[in-house]
Enzyme design. Structure first.
Site, mmCIF file in Angstrom:
data_model
loop_
_atom_site.group_PDB
_atom_site.id
_atom_site.type_symbol
_atom_site.label_atom_id
_atom_site.label_comp_id
_atom_site.label_asym_id
_atom_site.label_seq_id
_atom_site.Cartn_x
_atom_site.Cartn_y
_atom_site.Cartn_z
ATOM 1 N N ASP A 148 0.835 -1.217 0.000
ATOM 2 C CA ASP A 148 0.000 0.000 0.000
ATOM 3 C C ASP A 148 0.868 1.265 0.000
ATOM 4 O O ASP A 148 0.378 2.357 -0.295
ATOM 5 C CB ASP A 148 -0.928 0.008 1.223
ATOM 6 C CG ASP A 148 -0.176 -0.021 2.548
ATOM 7 O OD1 ASP A 148 0.887 -0.682 2.626
ATOM 8 O OD2 ASP A 148 -0.636 0.591 3.527
ATOM 9 N N TYR A 151 11.123 3.339 0.191
ATOM 10 C CA TYR A 151 10.580 1.978 0.158
ATOM 11 C C TYR A 151 9.436 1.875 -0.855
ATOM 12 O O TYR A 151 9.443 1.009 -1.733
ATOM 13 C CB TYR A 151 10.111 1.565 1.555
ATOM 14 C CG TYR A 151 9.253 0.321 1.569
ATOM 15 C CD1 TYR A 151 9.784 -0.929 1.248
ATOM 16 C CD2 TYR A 151 7.894 0.380 1.903
ATOM 17 C CE1 TYR A 151 8.992 -2.073 1.249
ATOM 18 C CE2 TYR A 151 7.101 -0.755 1.913
ATOM 19 C CZ TYR A 151 7.646 -1.976 1.578
ATOM 20 O OH TYR A 151 6.863 -3.105 1.578
#
Length: 286
Positions: A104, A127
């Site tokens: 997500d 990330y």
């Protein structure tokens, strides 16, 4: 079921896939050791797939240290993008379908709305950016792919929020937990079951899918639920993310719409709190 190969077998989701495979009686599945399935070694991956000849490869290997990634950009990029590109090429060379796990965190998370697969991905940390680049590498190289974005993964295995909270709750009287970051916890055992459901369907409805447990919560309410279910006496105080600054910025709202995966594969998704009850029961039995 078709033969399956798991990359990153030693991690949290890899361990859950192993447990679920045993429960479901899946025997045509290989969990190679890390040195035999090094995602940063293209020759190694090609050799492995040529020997094993899997119909499906599940990629659980990832660089997931969100804050450290801000400093270790090259390493995060190598594992989450370059290694994924190597694996996608190896799958193409050996006629394997790739099931690649994403996150997500590819979303900015600045709007309170359910995130669909078609919504614009706009990561706000390294990330998330490297994971999105990994998705692009798969899409660019390998038509036969399922990319599954998930969130807040936990289980009775490896290190995760649930196990950290249980440890801290046993050591301290009081904890401050962020209350203004909202998402959905995902029990990795449920996720493993969903992955095997996709494989069992033999579907070629390739593309990007979202999977988490059902429901919505904050880290604060998640922690409260952990202590409530485990009967841990600890005072939990809600704080804002700004009161606990981290190196990497997190999405404020990253609740994903799961209707695509449910409708395509007829998958029943458990409510997050019900799965948390099951996980804590398993942890207590260990």
């Amino acid at each position: 079921m078709s033969k399956v190969l798991v990359i990153g077998a030693g991690g949290q989701l890899g361990q859950c896939l192993k447990v679920v495979a045993e429960r479901r009686g899946i025997t045509e599945i290989v969990f190679p050791a890390e040195q035999d399935a090094n995602i940063l070694n293209e020759i190694c991956l090609n050799d492995l797939l040529a020997i094993e000849q899997p119909a499906y490869v599940i990629n659980c290997a990832a660089y997931t240290a969100v804050d450290k990634a801000e400093d270790e950009v090259d390493l995060a990029k190598a594992v989450n993008e370059t290694g994924v590109a190597f694996l996608a090429s190896a799958c193409l060379n050996n006629q394997a379908t790739l099931i690649h796990i994403s996150t997500d965190f590819v979303f900015e998370g600045n709007k309170v709305k359910l995130l669909k697969e078609t919504d614009e991905a706009k990561p706000i940390n390294i990330y998330g950016l490297t994971k999105l680049d990994g998705e692009a590498a798969v899409v660019g190289k390998l038509p036969a792919h399922f990319i599954i974005r998930t969130s807040w993964l936990y289980s009775e295995y490896a290190n995760n929020f649930v196990k950290t909270m249980l440890k801290l709750g046993a050591e301290r009287d009081e904890l401050n937990i962020i209350a203004d970051q909202v998402g959905t916890p995902t029990y990795a055992i449920d996720m493993a079951n969903a992955i095997f459901d996709i494989i069992a369907s033999s579907s070629d409805a390739y593309g990007v899918y979202h999977y988490s447990n059902e429901g919505v919560t904050s880290w604060f309410d998640f922690a409260k639920a952990i202590f409530d279910i485990s009967e841990t006496e600890v005072r939990v105080n809600p704080i804002s993310g700004s009161a606990y600054p981290t190196k990497a910025t997190r999405p404020a709202f990253s609740v994903m719409d799961k209707s695509k995966i449910k409708n395509t594969f007829n998958i029943q998704i458990p409510y997050w709190r019900d799965s948390l009850v099951e996980c804590i029961k398993q942890i207590k039995m260990q």
